[in-house]
Scaffold this motif. Sequence first.
Motif, short mmCIF file in Angstrom:
data_model
loop_
_atom_site.label_atom_id
_atom_site.label_comp_id
_atom_site.label_asym_id
_atom_site.label_seq_id
_atom_site.Cartn_x
_atom_site.Cartn_y
_atom_site.Cartn_z
N LYS A 24 0.83 -1.21 0.00
CA LYS A 24 0.00 0.00 0.00
C LYS A 24 0.87 1.27 0.00
N TYR A 25 2.06 1.14 0.59
CA TYR A 25 2.89 2.33 0.80
C TYR A 25 4.13 2.38 -0.09
N CYS A 26 4.41 1.27 -0.77
CA CYS A 26 5.63 1.19 -1.58
C CYS A 26 5.26 0.53 -2.90
N ASP A 27 5.46 1.26 -3.99
CA ASP A 27 4.99 0.77 -5.30
C ASP A 27 5.68 -0.51 -5.75
N HIS A 28 6.91 -0.78 -5.22
CA HIS A 28 7.61 -1.99 -5.67
C HIS A 28 7.58 -3.11 -4.61
N ALA A 29 6.65 -3.03 -3.66
CA ALA A 29 6.44 -4.13 -2.71
C ALA A 29 5.14 -4.81 -3.09
N THR A 30 4.98 -6.09 -2.70
CA THR A 30 3.82 -6.83 -3.21
C THR A 30 2.93 -7.46 -2.13
N SER A 31 3.27 -7.34 -0.85
CA SER A 31 2.39 -7.88 0.19
C SER A 31 1.93 -6.73 1.08
N THR A 32 0.79 -6.93 1.73
CA THR A 32 0.31 -5.86 2.62
C THR A 32 1.12 -5.88 3.91
N LEU A 33 1.04 -4.79 4.65
CA LEU A 33 1.78 -4.69 5.91
C LEU A 33 1.29 -5.76 6.90
N GLU A 34 0.00 -5.98 6.92
CA GLU A 34 -0.53 -7.02 7.80
C GLU A 34 0.04 -8.38 7.46
N GLU A 35 0.09 -8.67 6.16
CA GLU A 35 0.67 -9.96 5.71
C GLU A 35 2.14 -10.06 6.09
N MET A 36 2.85 -8.95 5.98
CA MET A 36 4.29 -8.95 6.31
C MET A 36 4.50 -9.29 7.79
N LEU A 37 3.68 -8.68 8.65
CA LEU A 37 3.87 -8.93 10.08
C LEU A 37 3.40 -10.33 10.47
N GLU A 38 2.38 -10.81 9.81
CA GLU A 38 1.93 -12.19 10.03
C GLU A 38 3.07 -13.15 9.64
N ALA A 39 3.73 -12.86 8.53
CA ALA A 39 4.86 -13.70 8.07
C ALA A 39 6.02 -13.61 9.06
N ALA A 40 6.24 -12.42 9.61
CA ALA A 40 7.34 -12.25 10.58
C ALA A 40 7.06 -13.07 11.82
N CYS A 41 5.83 -13.06 12.24
CA CYS A 41 5.42 -13.83 13.42
C CYS A 41 5.60 -15.33 13.12
N ASP A 42 5.14 -15.77 11.95
CA ASP A 42 5.28 -17.18 11.55
C ASP A 42 6.75 -17.59 11.46
N ALA A 43 7.61 -16.65 11.05
CA ALA A 43 9.05 -16.95 10.92
C ALA A 43 9.75 -16.94 12.28
N GLY A 44 9.00 -16.65 13.34
CA GLY A 44 9.58 -16.66 14.68
C GLY A 44 10.45 -15.46 14.99
N MET A 45 10.17 -14.34 14.33
CA MET A 45 10.95 -13.14 14.60
C MET A 45 10.62 -12.63 16.01
N ARG A 46 11.65 -12.31 16.77
CA ARG A 46 11.42 -11.78 18.13
C ARG A 46 11.12 -10.29 18.07
N THR A 47 11.88 -9.60 17.22
CA THR A 47 11.66 -8.17 17.01
C THR A 47 11.61 -7.93 15.51
N TYR A 48 10.62 -7.20 15.09
CA TYR A 48 10.51 -6.88 13.66
C TYR A 48 10.34 -5.38 13.48
N GLY A 49 11.37 -4.77 12.94
CA GLY A 49 11.34 -3.33 12.69
C GLY A 49 10.83 -3.07 11.29
N VAL A 50 9.76 -2.33 11.19
CA VAL A 50 9.17 -2.00 9.89
C VAL A 50 9.72 -0.64 9.47
N THR A 51 10.29 -0.60 8.28
CA THR A 51 10.99 0.63 7.88
C THR A 51 10.65 1.02 6.44
N GLU A 52 9.44 1.51 6.26
CA GLU A 52 9.02 1.92 4.91
C GLU A 52 9.91 3.05 4.40
N HIS A 53 10.02 3.13 3.07
CA HIS A 53 10.76 4.24 2.46
C HIS A 53 10.06 5.56 2.80
#
Length: 300
Positions: A24-53
């Motif tokens: 939604k915020y970056c023209d060359h990204a292809t997943s939504t922010l919600e999907e990204m954080l869901e994936a981070a959680c699934d990947a077992g990330m302890r801390t996930y810093g979101v850093t949009e351009h």
Amino acid sequence: METLRVGSQHPDWKVSLHGGHSSKYCDHATSTLEEMLEAACDAGMRTYGVTEHAPRVEPERLYDEEVAMGWNVDTLDRLFGEYAAEVDRLKRDYAGTMTVLKGFEAEVVPEGRYAGVMLGFRERHHFDYIVGSVHYVAGYIIDYLPGRYEKAVEICGSPEALAVRYFHDVARMVEALRPEVVGHLDLFRRRFASDDAASTPPIRRAAMEALEVIRRHESIIDVNTAGLRLGFGYPYPAPWLVQAANKMGIAFCFGDDSHNTTQVGAGIIDAREYLMSHGVTHIETLEPGTSGVGRKKIAL
Ligand SMILES: [Zn+2]
Ligand SMILES: [Zn+2]
């Protein structure tokens, strides 16, 4: 979010402080922010810093495809505000499961008025931290859009001169922004045919000056797994930079630089081995505290 997952079985070093670009915020990204954080959680990330351009504020800085979509600088600014608000909401959703940090990746610094613009964004939207990246040399973006890198080389005089100028700009960017994290420290390398060409004595001298500024401002170096995806055989930055930074006591963190869910957390296991193979024993991460984010050292 359906269920809360307990992340404690995952190692503490599963951290990314640079990534989470979303469609939604970056023209060359292809997943939504919600999907990204869901994936981070699934990947077992302890801390996930979101850093949009961060938005670019001059029409001539818009990407060709942004212009084609009818976007303008106001579109970028509006979307960035919406991004900041959505991260605030998702931070609350994930509280107790995964630490979500609200950051952004600085754009076009150190040129012109951008340092002030970036610091203004930080203040206005209450960001936890900044990833300071240099994507432009001599006015041209060097890692995106066809033909621009070549124009930057032409202005600098040679690829080597471009790399030297790039590191000078990294130093100026760090002075101007004092970013918590320095993104993909040797980004210019993606256009170099060999590691030797990307580490000549003049380039090394300029890099050492940039490292000295990074050390002085206590920024953390992003070990960025986009380098693995590009086929370098290791993440950004190159081994000689990891060794030099480590010797100087500069801290490292991981960054997946993800622009879709398959890239979330990708390459971090390899990046950890890469750091350890060069004698690095710890990474540092950022942690929300009562007065802004603090730092935490984590054993590899
Ligand atoms: Zn991007
Ligand atoms: Zn970047």
